[in-house]
Scaffold this active site. Structure first.
Site, PDB file in Angstrom:
ATOM      1  N   LYS A 212       0.868  -1.180   0.000  1.00 24.26           N
ATOM      2  CA  LYS A 212       0.000   0.000   0.000  1.00 24.26           C
ATOM      3  C   LYS A 212       0.900   1.224   0.000  1.00 24.26           C
ATOM      4  O   LYS A 212       1.717   1.423   0.907  1.00 24.26           O
ATOM      5  CB  LYS A 212      -0.878  -0.029   1.244  1.00 24.26           C
ATOM      6  CG  LYS A 212      -1.765   1.180   1.385  1.00 24.26           C
ATOM      7  CD  LYS A 212      -2.742   0.979   2.522  1.00 24.26           C
ATOM      8  CE  LYS A 212      -3.583   2.204   2.766  1.00 24.26           C
ATOM      9  NZ  LYS A 212      -4.487   2.021   3.896  1.00 24.26           N
ATOM     10  N   LYS A 265      -2.201  -1.493  -3.879  1.00 19.10           N
ATOM     11  CA  LYS A 265      -3.089  -0.335  -3.767  1.00 19.10           C
ATOM     12  C   LYS A 265      -2.264   0.943  -3.838  1.00 19.10           C
ATOM     13  O   LYS A 265      -1.251   1.022  -3.136  1.00 19.10           O
ATOM     14  CB  LYS A 265      -3.815  -0.426  -2.425  1.00 19.10           C
ATOM     15  CG  LYS A 265      -4.689   0.753  -2.094  1.00 19.10           C
ATOM     16  CD  LYS A 265      -5.281   0.563  -0.742  1.00 19.10           C
ATOM     17  CE  LYS A 265      -6.006   1.849  -0.399  1.00 19.10           C
ATOM     18  NZ  LYS A 265      -6.470   1.888   0.945  1.00 19.10           N
TER      19      LYS A 265
HETATM   20  C1  PBG Z   1      -7.242   2.722   5.674  1.00 21.74           C
HETATM   21  C2  PBG Z   1      -7.696   2.761   4.272  1.00 21.74           C
HETATM   22  C3  PBG Z   1      -7.593   3.820   3.368  1.00 21.74           C
HETATM   23  C4  PBG Z   1      -8.162   3.385   2.174  1.00 21.74           C
HETATM   24  C5  PBG Z   1      -8.597   2.075   2.376  1.00 21.74           C
HETATM   25  N1  PBG Z   1      -8.266   1.702   3.678  1.00 21.74           N
HETATM   26  C6  PBG Z   1      -7.143   5.217   3.581  1.00 21.74           C
HETATM   27  C7  PBG Z   1      -5.768   5.566   3.859  1.00 21.74           C
HETATM   28  O1  PBG Z   1      -4.862   4.739   3.930  1.00 21.74           O
HETATM   29  O2  PBG Z   1      -5.574   6.747   4.054  1.00 21.74           O
HETATM   30  C8  PBG Z   1      -8.259   4.191   0.916  1.00 21.74           C
HETATM   31  C9  PBG Z   1      -9.181   3.662  -0.113  1.00 21.74           C
HETATM   32  C10 PBG Z   1      -9.525   4.612  -1.184  1.00 21.74           C
HETATM   33  O3  PBG Z   1      -8.920   5.675  -1.379  1.00 21.74           O
HETATM   34  O4  PBG Z   1     -10.473   4.295  -1.888  1.00 21.74           O
HETATM   35  N2  PBG Z   1      -8.232   2.244   6.524  1.00 21.74           N
END
Ligand code: PBG
Length: 345
Positions: A212, A265
């Site tokens: 991520k 991601k």
């Molecule tokens: C954290 C989480 C995030 C997203 C999914 N899980 C936000 C982040 O890391 O700031 C982002 C998903 C998206 O932008 O669609 N719980």
């Protein structure tokens, strides 16, 4: 056969295979299906709420009493799974509603399973939606500030793991099928696997947000989940967009710790990473998260009449699958599933 062994023009005429919709369909390599999709759902406390997220047209926060119809629609479209994000009643430094048996996600899981036991329910496991500071873990903060040599907004690793353990057990007790830790906390997959096994939840799988990136494309999500960090950023745990070798390391750790699925991601700006992980770990199912900013860009351009929405959405999702993803978490899931039903070539 390598390309230089192929005959050249005029013997070779690639256009022969593009001559008609039927021939194109015959040689199509990647097939998108509603079965590939996981639809994100935002749930909040209250009654009769269906509140549109301003930066994500067509995506809503739901109260639990409104979920049944939405779940029926999702199943009718052939989408097999949802991933839940909760907006708690009250935020605090640790995010205690996250593991409250009566918490919003726990209520939503029960409602969804009651409406349709076959719907696969995945839960996002992180602290950021629940903490008053909006960070993904316990901070090195307050009078007890445990580590003098770290900044106050540093997300403490092992202290956060102890909270994540409680969160997953609470989610699976409520009926979740799959837990998806998203905080990029070191060791999260291992401790979650261990906690699940100790509590006799060895049949529950872990979809790890293994890779991520620290991405500006999460902007609209932070409106949707009401979880922007109150200060600072997430760069001390999420990955630097400039790195790909580090993705191999993150994936290797999660595989060794027992992840059942890997995830990359965001998706579209990271297709190279999806391909890399697909080739390195052919054994594991791979998911890609087509994140909020990727969704909002296409929606905004389509709303202005600058892009053909159906065309660009199906092309983008196909590209994510072609790069190597088996599953796509996407806010386009419902619309895309409906288009795929009626698609011609
Ligand atoms: C954290 C989480 C995030 C997203 C999914 N899980 C936000 C982040 O890391 O700031 C982002 C998903 C998206 O932008 O669609 N719980």
């Amino acid at each position: 056969m390598t390309a230089n062994l192929l005959p050249t023009f005029p013997t070779s005429r690639p256009r022969r295979l593009r001559k008609s919709p039927e021939i194109r369909a015959l040689v199509r390599e990647t097939h998108l299906s509603p079965k590939d999709f996981i639809f994100p759902l935002f749930v909040r406390h209250g009654k009769d709420i269906k509140q549109e997220i301003s930066s994500m047209p067509g995506i809503y926060q739901w109260s639990v009493d409104n979920l049944a119809d939405e779940i029926k629609e999702i199943s009718t479209l052939g989408i097999p799974a949802v991933i839940l994000f909760g907006i708690p009643n009250k935020k605090d430094p640790i995010g205690i509603e996250n593991y409250d048996p009566g918490g919003i996600v726990q209520q939503a899981i029960q409602e969804i399973k009651h409406t349709n036991p076959e719907m696969v329910v995945i839960t996002d496991v992180c602290l950021c939606e629940y903490t008053d500071h909006g960070h993904c873990g316990i901070l090195n903060h307050g009078p007890e500030r445990p580590y003098n040599n770290l900044p106050e907004d540093y997300v403490l690793n092992d202290e956060t793991l102890d909270v994540l353990r409680k969160v997953v057990i609470s989610h699976v007790k409520a009926g979740a099928d799959i837990v998806a830790p998203s905080g990029m906390i070191d060791g999260m997959v291992g401790v979650i696997r261990q906690s699940l096994d100790e509590a006799q939840f060895e049949h529950i799988s872990i979809l790890s947000y293994a890779i991520k990136y620290s991405s500006f494309f999460y902007g609209p999500f932070r409106d949707a989940a009401e979880s922007p960090p109150a200060f600072g950023d997430r760069k001390s745990h999420q990955m630097d967009p400039a790195n790909s070798r580090e993705a191999l390391r993150e994936a290797a750790l999660d595989v060794k710790e027992g992840a059942d699925f890997l995830m990359v991601k965001p998706a579209l700006p990271y297709l190279d990473i999806i391909r890399l992980i697909r080739q390195t770990y052919p054994e594991l199912p791979l998911a890609a998260y087509n994140v909020s900013g990727e969704y909002s860009m296409l929606k905004a351009a389509a709303a202005n009449g600058w892009l053909d929405e159906k065309g660009v959405v199906l092309e983008a999702l196909t590209s994510i699958k072609r790069a190597g993803a088996d599953l796509i978490l996407t806010y386009h899931a419902k619309e895309a599933a409906a288009w795929l039903e009626t698609n011609s070539n």
